[in-house]
Design an enzyme around this catalytic site. Structure first.
Site, PDB file in Angstrom:
ATOM      1  N   GLN A 141      26.780  39.877  52.245  1.00  0.00           N
ATOM      2  CA  GLN A 141      28.204  40.473  52.578  1.00  0.00           C
ATOM      3  C   GLN A 141      27.246  41.549  52.757  1.00  0.00           C
ATOM      4  O   GLN A 141      26.609  42.524  52.865  1.00  0.00           O
ATOM      5  CB  GLN A 141      28.298  40.626  50.762  1.00  0.00           C
ATOM      6  N   TYR A 143      27.893  45.296  54.022  1.00  0.00           N
ATOM      7  CA  TYR A 143      29.136  46.288  53.500  1.00  0.00           C
ATOM      8  C   TYR A 143      28.477  47.637  52.502  1.00  0.00           C
ATOM      9  O   TYR A 143      28.573  48.298  53.908  1.00  0.00           O
ATOM     10  CB  TYR A 143      29.421  45.967  51.147  1.00  0.00           C
ATOM     11  N   SER A 144      27.257  47.835  52.302  1.00  0.00           N
ATOM     12  CA  SER A 144      26.751  48.932  51.635  1.00  0.00           C
ATOM     13  C   SER A 144      25.984  49.845  53.154  1.00  0.00           C
ATOM     14  O   SER A 144      25.283  48.980  54.654  1.00  0.00           O
ATOM     15  CB  SER A 144      25.289  49.680  50.242  1.00  0.00           C
ATOM     16  N   SER A 178      21.392  41.928  50.439  1.00  0.00           N
ATOM     17  CA  SER A 178      20.914  40.448  50.627  1.00  0.00           C
ATOM     18  C   SER A 178      21.006  38.831  50.541  1.00  0.00           C
ATOM     19  O   SER A 178      21.622  38.726  51.285  1.00  0.00           O
ATOM     20  CB  SER A 178      21.405  39.802  48.606  1.00  0.00           C
ATOM     21  N   GLU A 261      32.720  39.660  42.543  1.00  0.00           N
ATOM     22  CA  GLU A 261      31.201  40.046  42.545  1.00  0.00           C
ATOM     23  C   GLU A 261      30.516  40.829  40.750  1.00  0.00           C
ATOM     24  O   GLU A 261      29.637  40.405  40.701  1.00  0.00           O
ATOM     25  CB  GLU A 261      30.691  40.960  43.878  1.00  0.00           C
TER      26      GLU A 261
END
Length: 418
Positions: A141, A143-144, A178, A261
């Site tokens: 993912q 995202y951050s 990750s 999540e």
């Protein structure tokens, strides 16, 4: 609350246990459940261990699919077993007994799959769900970002529409990703409109990680691992058909993914305080009253998490989807990891400073303590979880956000001092 299975779940558990007893031993222990808890001498050594774990997870997932145990609660129309979330929880409990897991595939199975089934098009589901179930496709993912961690809606990665081809051109940087180096695909959040408030101008994309313009750089953590990565996107082309939901309405979609999540992290199978008891016996500290108290604190959290898990399992069996209560479990899982790591080092005393073969318990306590901080950040920080609990469970007034209704272009200019 009934802690024993009723007849129907008991029969399902017996069936699952019998099948696992026949097929699971060959896979036991092959998948590393927490790669980010392990140290590595180099990025290449970590990558080798990561790939070995991934291949084992793929083999196990393929075995589950062949046996009819993959995605138990997914509807049959999407390739699942058509069972209940309660049955899926029972099967997960039985898998813990045999030390088998699909670890590296969890993002796809537990987060991407449910999101696509709820918000994706038929074409997207047809393309991505079968490879997920077969263990053929790994997801991460995106995202951050460096400037958008806890405040995810403040992300700056831009997606601009190419009017000629219809593709979206994505440029930006993501961090704390990750398994990015082994992922085939990613779910990506990017800003597609800067003239509306920050939550309203975000779009949810599916991105092939082999697309030109994507660069992955591993990040070495203080526990020695390279589980997290930073990802750079330089004019990456994403087809219009890879938009999930509506353009500029990705925040609605991401809520589904984030809820899944947090439920996944908080509801994951767990360690038990018995490992600390065994360590205390090995170090001849089992009669120390201070050590016993610290172990008792961890055991108390174990039991709280077990009962919360039973409560969530009962709710989903009734058809209630995971909600904000997942934030409680996620918060406690992170706290438990920290307390357990501290307790292990207290038990080991001066020997806790050792590394290598001489380390009591193989250094598991040290790795857990060093890795606990990651659990307090990933999937939403502790403060994010506390806000969710306060607002959505306790009904406290929502935290005031001065920039909530301000066009993102203006808030960006203020932050940059322009």
């Amino acid at each position: 609350m009934e802690l024993q299975d009723t007849p129907e779940p008991a029969a399902f558990r017996a069936e699952a246990r019998a099948w696992l007893g026949e097929h699971a031993p060959a896979f036991s222990g092959r998948v590393k459940h927490r790669l980010h808890f392990e140290s590595a001498e180099s990025a290449s050594a970590y990558e080798e261990a990561e790939r070995a774990s991934l291949e084992a997870a793929k083999d196990w997932q393929a075995t589950l699919r062949a046996g009819g145990w993959a995605a138990i609660s997914w509807p049959e129309a999407f390739g699942g077993r058509g069972g209940t979330p309660g049955q899926e929880a029972v099967f997960a409990e039985e898998c813990e007994r045999f030390d088998v897991s699909v670890g590296p595939l969890m993002i796809g199975l537990k987060m991407v799959g449910p999101t696509l089934m709820r918000h994706g098009t038929r074409a997207q589901c047809a393309e991505h769900l079968p490879p997920l179930l077969n263990g053929e496709r790994v997801w991460c993912q995106l995202y951050s970002e460096p400037c958008a961690g806890s405040d995810l809606a403040a992300l700056r990665t831009r997606a601009v529409l190419d009017e000629t081809t219809g593709d979206w051109i994505v440029t930006g940087q993501k961090v704390w990703t990750s398994s990015a180096r082994v992922a085939d695909w990613a779910i990506l959040l990017a800003r597609t409109n800067v003239d509306v408030p920050k939550h309203q101008g975000i779009t949810y994309f599916l991105v092939d990680m082999r697309t030109p313009g994507i660069e992955v750089r591993p990040l070495r953590q203080m526990n020695g691992s390279y589980h997290f990565n930073e990802v750079f996107l330089d004019e990456v082309r994403v087809p219009a058909g890879n938009v999930v939901g509506e353009v500029d309405a990705g925040w609605k979609v991401v809520h589904t993914t984030l809820a899944a999540e947090r439920a996944m992290i908080g509801g994951g199978g767990g360690e038990r305080a018995r490992a600390l008891v065994e360590l205390a016996r090995a170090c001849d500290r089992i009669d120390d009253p201070v050590i016993r108290q610290r172990i008792a604190e961890v055991y108390t959290l174990d039991e709280i998490l077990r009962f919360l898990g039973l409560r969530m399992r009962a709710a989903i069996t009734r058809g209630t989807p995971p909600g904000p209560e997942g934030s409680i479990m996620k918060l406690l899982v992170a706290r438990r990891a920290h307390l357990a790591g501290e307790a292990a080092l207290a038990i080991e005393g001066a020997r806790g400073l050792l590394v290598g073969e001489d380390t009591p318990g193989g250094g598991a306590g040290q790795q857990q303590l060093l890795s606990a901080q990651g659990l307090r950040i990933g999937g939403g920080t502790d403060f994010i979880q506390l806000n969710a609990i306060a607002e959505r469970i306790l009904g406290l007034p929502r935290q005031r956000h001065p920039d909530k209704d301000v066009p993102f272009r203006m808030t960006t200019a203020q932050r940059d001092g322009s």
